[in-house]
Scaffold this active site. Structure first.
Site, PDB file in Angstrom:
ATOM      1  N   GLY A  55       4.119   5.291  -1.208  1.00 51.97           N
ATOM      2  CA  GLY A  55       4.764   5.461  -2.505  1.00 51.97           C
ATOM      3  C   GLY A  55       5.610   6.714  -2.454  1.00 51.97           C
ATOM      4  N   CYS A  82       0.300   6.079   4.381  1.00 51.72           N
ATOM      5  CA  CYS A  82       1.270   7.082   3.920  1.00 51.72           C
ATOM      6  C   CYS A  82       0.800   7.718   2.598  1.00 51.72           C
ATOM      7  CB  CYS A  82       2.663   6.467   3.818  1.00 51.72           C
ATOM      8  SG  CYS A  82       3.943   7.722   3.696  1.00 51.72           S
ATOM      9  N   TYR A  83       1.508   7.486   1.499  1.00 49.44           N
ATOM     10  CA  TYR A  83       1.035   8.056   0.227  1.00 49.44           C
ATOM     11  C   TYR A  83      -0.396   7.602  -0.056  1.00 49.44           C
ATOM     12  CZ  TYR A  83       0.624   9.024  -4.774  1.00 49.44           C
ATOM     13  OH  TYR A  83       0.191   9.466  -5.987  1.00 49.44           O
ATOM     14  N   HIS A 169       3.637   4.339   9.121  1.00 46.17           N
ATOM     15  CA  HIS A 169       3.717   2.974   8.577  1.00 46.17           C
ATOM     16  C   HIS A 169       3.446   1.933   9.671  1.00 46.17           C
ATOM     17  CE1 HIS A 169       5.179   3.923   4.540  1.00 46.17           C
ATOM     18  NE2 HIS A 169       5.749   4.968   5.124  1.00 46.17           N
ATOM     19  N   GLU A 171       3.117  -1.126   9.299  1.00 46.69           N
ATOM     20  CA  GLU A 171       3.712  -2.418   8.939  1.00 46.69           C
ATOM     21  C   GLU A 171       5.152  -2.571   9.417  1.00 46.69           C
ATOM     22  OE1 GLU A 171       3.026   0.072   7.003  1.00 46.69           O
ATOM     23  OE2 GLU A 171       4.428   0.301   5.334  1.00 46.69           O
ATOM     24  N   ASP A 227      13.124 -23.787  -0.915  1.00 47.88           N
ATOM     25  CA  ASP A 227      11.988 -23.716  -1.848  1.00 47.88           C
ATOM     26  C   ASP A 227      11.809 -25.006  -2.646  1.00 47.88           C
ATOM     27  OD1 ASP A 227      11.949 -21.162  -0.906  1.00 47.88           O
ATOM     28  OD2 ASP A 227      12.763 -20.244  -2.724  1.00 47.88           O
ATOM     29  N   LYS A 366       8.626 -16.471   1.925  1.00 55.64           N
ATOM     30  CA  LYS A 366       9.632 -17.441   2.388  1.00 55.64           C
ATOM     31  C   LYS A 366       9.249 -18.082   3.730  1.00 55.64           C
ATOM     32  CE  LYS A 366      13.825 -18.962   1.431  1.00 55.64           C
ATOM     33  NZ  LYS A 366      14.253 -19.285   0.057  1.00 55.64           N
TER      34      LYS A 366
END
Ligand code: XMP
Length: 510
Positions: A55, A82-83, A169, A171, A227, A366
């Protein structure tokens, strides 16, 4: 079947969706909740693990997002990122300090591989950092499990309490073995078994739809995009002829596309209505050249046509919407926007007589929607379709639209797409299309002067369509495409390639 669930608690970080996607890529189901609801949801749903996102704040700011310390006392493993790591350190009695310099970008990091988080990985790896504050004092019971030159606690843990934290991070793809670290946390700390597969999901979703819909009637606006096509396939498997799909062909699709969509659903069990409304749309658009006016006109006309079809069908019980998870998370509150604003069907519920909206894809990303489409046996043409704007080719013919211009564009766009596919680049270039600039210039063909249109080609690479780079299509391939277009398509005597990024450009020209 109930899946194991991981709860991602969002502290406002830009990578919240990415974390959730990575967890699901590890075969573990997860949901994102804002920090304000995190504790209540954790207590109620008893996830197998919790992840705090990053964040933009500093834990010492007055209104910095926080969470009650009780979250650490539930016996559920927590990973702070992180945050999120700083929140954990701060709440557990450690010290967070502000550095004079921000640590940003790829950073050499040293790991203690005896940690469950870093098991099986190298002792030195690159991580992606983006922080000013750092953990300067460990909370009681914690030990540092990674460090960098600037950062004494690049990771910390209290294995007895099942609390883990990383300053970097994991990710983002710049962190070496980041996904493996998340995998380690999920499987070795949380005890995940990897029960999130699309096959299971499809089965559960079909059962849920049947239970909810009963013998009711469902109406779906099918655009031919990924979609709505996957949703049509899912509903068809679940409820067959209780589903009616209305496909409004506004005459602004690419070459053969309307037929392709119809063909793709020919063997499915559903009521398929194709409305050929080309003339109607073209006469509405005649003489218009302003992009926003064109977009609005198409949006409104689309609603009119859909409304007329819906009236013929009569009252339905459910209106199905192709809302997907990024739309749900982006709203920030966990409440989905009822309709995706970029779908040109905005406002539909006011016009159609229905009792309830169903959104069976609302928990999927997606790429998961695509996987589900494959699982259901939907054709590749639909599953791998590149994004196509609701207003279609109307915003790829610059200025005034005529049937003649649309046909020229369709033929040129077809050649472009065919050559890109032949070169095997169709999945590497995320979106590519031709634009009829409506500008004319002088050329020479045979012995004669020509005064014809300039066609622009656009190809972009992007992850989120918010920013994009122009695709580096090889010159030789561009040469083939250009030569084929000017030779095979009448009224084009010049082809240019768009080499701008977004920003400052946009992907579409209008
Ligand atoms: P821009 O041009 O804004 O486009 O960079 C970003 C992405 O959105 C698509 N796009 C649309 N999609 N209705 C849609 O459903 C629209 O009105 C619309 N306008 C742009 C565009 O093709 C690109 O993928």
């Amino acid at each position: 079947m109930a899946h194991q669930k991981v709860l991602v608690i969002d502290f406002g970080g830009q990578y919240n969706q990415l974390i959730a996607r990575r967890v699901r890529e590890c075969g573990v189901y997860c949901e994102v909740e804002p920090y304000t609801k995190g504790l209540a949801v954790a207590k109620q749903e008893k996830p197998v693990g919790i992840i705090f996102t990053g964040g933009p704040n500093s834990v010492y700011e007055e209104n910095a997002p926080k969470i009650d310390k009780e979250i650490f006392e539930l016996g559920i493993p927590v990973l702070g990122i992180c945050y999120g790591a700083q929140v954990m350190a701060h709440l557990m009695g450690g010290t967070v300090s502000s550095a004079t310099m921000r640590e940003y970008g790829k950073t050499e990091t040293n790991f203690d591989t005896s940690s469950l988080m870093f098991q099986g990985l190298s002792e030195n790896m690159i991580t992606w950092m983006s922080h000013t504050d750092y953990i300067s004092g460990l909370p009681e019971g914690f030990r540092a499990s990674a460090h960098t030159k600037e950062c004494p606690v690049a990771a910390m843990e209290n294995p007895e309490a099942k609390l883990y934290a990383v300053q970097f991070h994991p990710e983002v793809m710049h962190t070496e073995n980041g996904t493996k670290m998340l995998h380690n946390f999920l499987y070795h700390v949380c005890g995940c078994v990897g029960d999130w597969t699309m096959g299971d999901y499809a089965k559960t979703a079909i059962e849920d739809i049947r239970a909810k819909v009963g013998d009711g009637k469902v109406l779906l606006a099918l655009s031919g995009g990924v979609d709505s096509s996957v949703l049509a396939a899912l509903l068809s498997k679940a409820i067959g002829h209780q589903l009616t799909c209305v496909f409004v062909d506004h005459g602004l699709m690419r070459k053969n596309e309307g037929d392709e969509v119809e063909q793709a659903f020919a063997d499915w069990d559903l009521n398929f209505i194709r409305v050929n409304a080309e003339e109607r749309f073209l006469s509405k658009l005649a003489g218009m050249s302003d992009p926003e006016t064109k977009r609005k006109t198409i949006g409104e006309e689309f609603i009119r046509v859909f409304e007329e079809e819906a009236k013929k069908i009569g009252a339905v019980d459910f209106l199905a919407q192709g809302t997907i998870y990024p739309d749900v998370i982006e709203s920030g509150t966990g409440d989905a926007a009822v309709i995706k604003s970029h779908h040109n069907v905005g406002g539909l519920p006011d016009y159609v007589d229905f009792k309830e909206i169903i959104e069976p894809l609302r928990l999927l990303f997606k790429d998961e929607v695509r996987q589900l489409g494959i699982e259901l046996g939907l054709s590749d043409v639909l599953v791998w379709r590149q994004p196509f704007p609701g207003p279609g080719l109307a915003i790829r013919v610059i200025g005034e639209i005529t049937k003649e211009k649309l046909d020229i564009l369709r033929d040129a766009d077809w050649i472009f797409r065919e050559e890109i596919a032949k070169a095997g680049l169709d999945r590497d270039i995320h979106q590519y299309f031709a634009v009829l600039t409506s500008m004319r210039s002088v050329g020479v063909m045979g012995d004669g002067r020509t005064y014809d249109y300039t066609l622009a080609l656009r190809g972009v690479t992007t992850t989120d369509f918010m920013t994009a780079d122009f695709a580096r299509i090889p010159y030789d391939l561009l040469a083939t495409i250009s030569s084929r277009i000017v030779n095979e398509v009448k009224n084009i005597n010049r082809v240019v390639y768009d080499i701008t990024t977004k920003p400052p450009s946009t992907i579409e020209w209008e």
